[in-house]
Design a protein around this motif. Structure first.
Motif, mmCIF file in Angstrom:
data_model
loop_
_atom_site.group_PDB
_atom_site.id
_atom_site.type_symbol
_atom_site.label_atom_id
_atom_site.label_comp_id
_atom_site.label_asym_id
_atom_site.label_seq_id
_atom_site.Cartn_x
_atom_site.Cartn_y
_atom_site.Cartn_z
ATOM 1 N N LEU A 111 0.827 -1.205 0.000
ATOM 2 C CA LEU A 111 0.000 0.000 0.000
ATOM 3 C C LEU A 111 0.860 1.254 0.000
ATOM 4 C CD1 LEU A 111 -2.613 -1.199 2.626
ATOM 5 C CD2 LEU A 111 -2.798 -1.280 0.143
ATOM 6 N N LYS A 112 0.357 2.291 -0.634
ATOM 7 C CA LYS A 112 1.038 3.593 -0.688
ATOM 8 C C LYS A 112 0.771 4.365 0.603
ATOM 9 C CE LYS A 112 1.905 3.002 -5.142
ATOM 10 N NZ LYS A 112 3.161 2.637 -5.653
ATOM 11 N N ASP A 113 1.504 5.442 0.791
ATOM 12 C CA ASP A 113 1.260 6.316 1.940
ATOM 13 C C ASP A 113 -0.103 6.975 1.814
ATOM 14 O OD1 ASP A 113 3.741 5.838 3.078
ATOM 15 O OD2 ASP A 113 4.693 7.529 2.086
ATOM 16 N N SER A 114 -0.661 7.348 2.943
ATOM 17 C CA SER A 114 -1.944 8.039 2.937
ATOM 18 C C SER A 114 -1.788 9.417 2.293
ATOM 19 C CB SER A 114 -2.463 8.202 4.366
ATOM 20 O OG SER A 114 -1.659 9.134 5.058
ATOM 21 N N LEU A 115 -2.915 9.978 1.872
ATOM 22 C CA LEU A 115 -2.878 11.332 1.293
ATOM 23 C C LEU A 115 -2.387 12.337 2.323
ATOM 24 C CD1 LEU A 115 -6.172 11.525 -0.800
ATOM 25 C CD2 LEU A 115 -3.833 11.359 -1.632
ATOM 26 N N LYS A 116 -2.784 12.162 3.572
ATOM 27 C CA LYS A 116 -2.335 13.101 4.623
ATOM 28 C C LYS A 116 -0.816 13.098 4.738
ATOM 29 C CE LYS A 116 -6.472 12.994 7.386
ATOM 30 N NZ LYS A 116 -7.182 12.390 8.481
ATOM 31 N N LYS A 117 -0.240 11.923 4.619
ATOM 32 C CA LYS A 117 1.215 11.827 4.710
ATOM 33 C C LYS A 117 1.882 12.371 3.448
ATOM 34 C CE LYS A 117 4.805 8.620 6.073
ATOM 35 N NZ LYS A 117 5.112 7.257 6.509
ATOM 36 N N ARG A 118 1.341 12.020 2.284
ATOM 37 C CA ARG A 118 1.932 12.476 1.021
ATOM 38 C C ARG A 118 1.825 13.979 0.838
ATOM 39 N NH1 ARG A 118 -0.451 8.762 -3.525
ATOM 40 N NH2 ARG A 118 -1.714 7.858 -1.914
ATOM 41 N N PHE A 119 0.742 14.567 1.351
ATOM 42 C CA PHE A 119 0.518 16.009 1.192
ATOM 43 C C PHE A 119 0.519 16.701 2.554
ATOM 44 C CE2 PHE A 119 -1.614 14.014 -2.476
ATOM 45 C CZ PHE A 119 -0.882 14.621 -3.493
ATOM 46 N N SER A 120 1.457 16.340 3.384
ATOM 47 C CA SER A 120 1.506 16.846 4.761
ATOM 48 C C SER A 120 1.663 18.366 4.841
ATOM 49 C CB SER A 120 2.635 16.172 5.537
ATOM 50 O OG SER A 120 3.882 16.447 4.917
ATOM 51 N N LYS A 121 2.182 18.991 3.806
ATOM 52 C CA LYS A 121 2.368 20.449 3.818
ATOM 53 C C LYS A 121 1.215 21.184 3.155
ATOM 54 C CE LYS A 121 7.315 20.008 4.051
ATOM 55 N NZ LYS A 121 8.605 20.261 3.461
ATOM 56 N N SER A 122 0.232 20.439 2.694
ATOM 57 C CA SER A 122 -0.922 21.041 2.018
ATOM 58 C C SER A 122 -2.009 21.397 3.010
ATOM 59 C CB SER A 122 -1.486 20.065 0.984
ATOM 60 O OG SER A 122 -0.525 19.777 0.012
ATOM 61 N N ASN A 123 -2.956 22.172 2.547
ATOM 62 C CA ASN A 123 -4.101 22.551 3.359
ATOM 63 C C ASN A 123 -4.860 21.287 3.784
ATOM 64 O OD1 ASN A 123 -6.773 23.245 4.116
ATOM 65 N ND2 ASN A 123 -6.653 25.147 2.960
ATOM 66 N N PRO A 124 -5.019 21.049 5.096
ATOM 67 C CA PRO A 124 -5.690 19.833 5.570
ATOM 68 C C PRO A 124 -7.136 19.705 5.082
ATOM 69 C CG PRO A 124 -4.775 21.072 7.425
ATOM 70 C CD PRO A 124 -4.529 21.871 6.188
ATOM 71 N N GLU A 125 -7.815 20.841 4.871
ATOM 72 C CA GLU A 125 -9.191 20.783 4.376
ATOM 73 C C GLU A 125 -9.242 20.241 2.945
ATOM 74 O OE1 GLU A 125 -10.804 24.704 4.861
ATOM 75 O OE2 GLU A 125 -11.489 24.272 6.893
ATOM 76 N N ILE A 126 -8.270 20.618 2.137
ATOM 77 C CA ILE A 126 -8.224 20.134 0.762
ATOM 78 C C ILE A 126 -7.867 18.646 0.737
ATOM 79 C CG2 ILE A 126 -6.989 20.319 -1.442
ATOM 80 C CD1 ILE A 126 -6.909 23.359 -0.940
ATOM 81 N N VAL A 127 -6.940 18.239 1.583
ATOM 82 C CA VAL A 127 -6.581 16.822 1.666
ATOM 83 C C VAL A 127 -7.790 16.001 2.110
ATOM 84 C CG1 VAL A 127 -5.101 15.121 2.804
ATOM 85 C CG2 VAL A 127 -4.143 17.314 2.077
ATOM 86 N N SER A 128 -8.519 16.493 3.080
ATOM 87 C CA SER A 128 -9.731 15.812 3.539
ATOM 88 C C SER A 128 -10.757 15.718 2.414
ATOM 89 C CB SER A 128 -10.330 16.563 4.732
ATOM 90 O OG SER A 128 -11.547 16.001 5.107
ATOM 91 N N PHE A 129 -10.897 16.780 1.658
ATOM 92 C CA PHE A 129 -11.813 16.795 0.512
ATOM 93 C C PHE A 129 -11.416 15.727 -0.507
ATOM 94 C CE2 PHE A 129 -13.084 18.458 -3.673
ATOM 95 C CZ PHE A 129 -14.453 18.559 -3.476
ATOM 96 N N LEU A 130 -10.119 15.644 -0.799
ATOM 97 C CA LEU A 130 -9.631 14.629 -1.740
ATOM 98 C C LEU A 130 -9.917 13.219 -1.228
ATOM 99 C CD1 LEU A 130 -6.200 16.153 -2.814
ATOM 100 C CD2 LEU A 130 -8.256 15.905 -4.210
ATOM 101 N N GLU A 131 -9.738 13.015 0.057
ATOM 102 C CA GLU A 131 -10.034 11.704 0.639
ATOM 103 C C GLU A 131 -11.514 11.350 0.475
ATOM 104 O OE1 GLU A 131 -6.703 11.213 4.123
ATOM 105 O OE2 GLU A 131 -8.514 12.352 4.602
ATOM 106 N N GLN A 132 -12.371 12.342 0.630
ATOM 107 C CA GLN A 132 -13.808 12.097 0.455
ATOM 108 C C GLN A 132 -14.133 11.732 -0.990
ATOM 109 O OE1 GLN A 132 -16.287 15.266 2.073
ATOM 110 N NE2 GLN A 132 -14.655 15.730 3.525
ATOM 111 N N ILE A 133 -13.549 12.470 -1.926
ATOM 112 C CA ILE A 133 -13.793 12.205 -3.346
ATOM 113 C C ILE A 133 -13.308 10.807 -3.733
ATOM 114 C CG2 ILE A 133 -13.044 12.827 -5.685
ATOM 115 C CD1 ILE A 133 -12.973 15.710 -4.810
ATOM 116 N N LEU A 134 -12.192 10.408 -3.159
ATOM 117 C CA LEU A 134 -11.561 9.142 -3.528
ATOM 118 C C LEU A 134 -12.032 7.951 -2.691
ATOM 119 C CD1 LEU A 134 -7.956 10.522 -4.093
ATOM 120 C CD2 LEU A 134 -9.648 9.887 -5.835
#
Length: 87
Positions: free
Chosen positions: A44-67
């Motif tokens: 398994l790959k790293d989670s989106l939160k880990k891969r995009f740790s420097k990104s806006n957490p709200e956007i990462v959460s949104f991406l997780e919902q979409i995916l």
């Protein structure tokens, strides 16, 4: 690339697969067993939160919902558009 290769590519993107939740949308025990078997063998790959740790957490959460893998748990377009990132 065969069908199994495509399934593996998809499942690799979900670092925290929960077979009972993520495959509950399948209507066949054979399909569930097939997906579970593949999921148990892939790296398994790293989670989106880990891969995009420097990104806006709200956007990462949104991406997780979409995916969300399970279509019954995935938000509707209307629900997604009400996300605070669109305000």
């Amino acid at each position: 690339m065969n069908n199994q290769d495509q399934v593996i590519k998809i499942l690799e993107r979900y670092p925290e697969l929960d077979v009972s939740k993520d495959f509950s949308f399948t209507t066949s025990i054979n399909t569930t067993n097939y997906l579970s078997n593949i999921a148990s063998k892939i790296k398994l790959k790293d989670s989106l939160k880990k891969r995009f740790s420097k990104s806006n957490p709200e956007i990462v959460s949104f991406l997780e919902q979409i995916l969300e893998l399970n279509p019954f748990l995935r938000p509707t377009a209307k629900q997604l558009l009400s996300n605070p990132i669109f305000n």
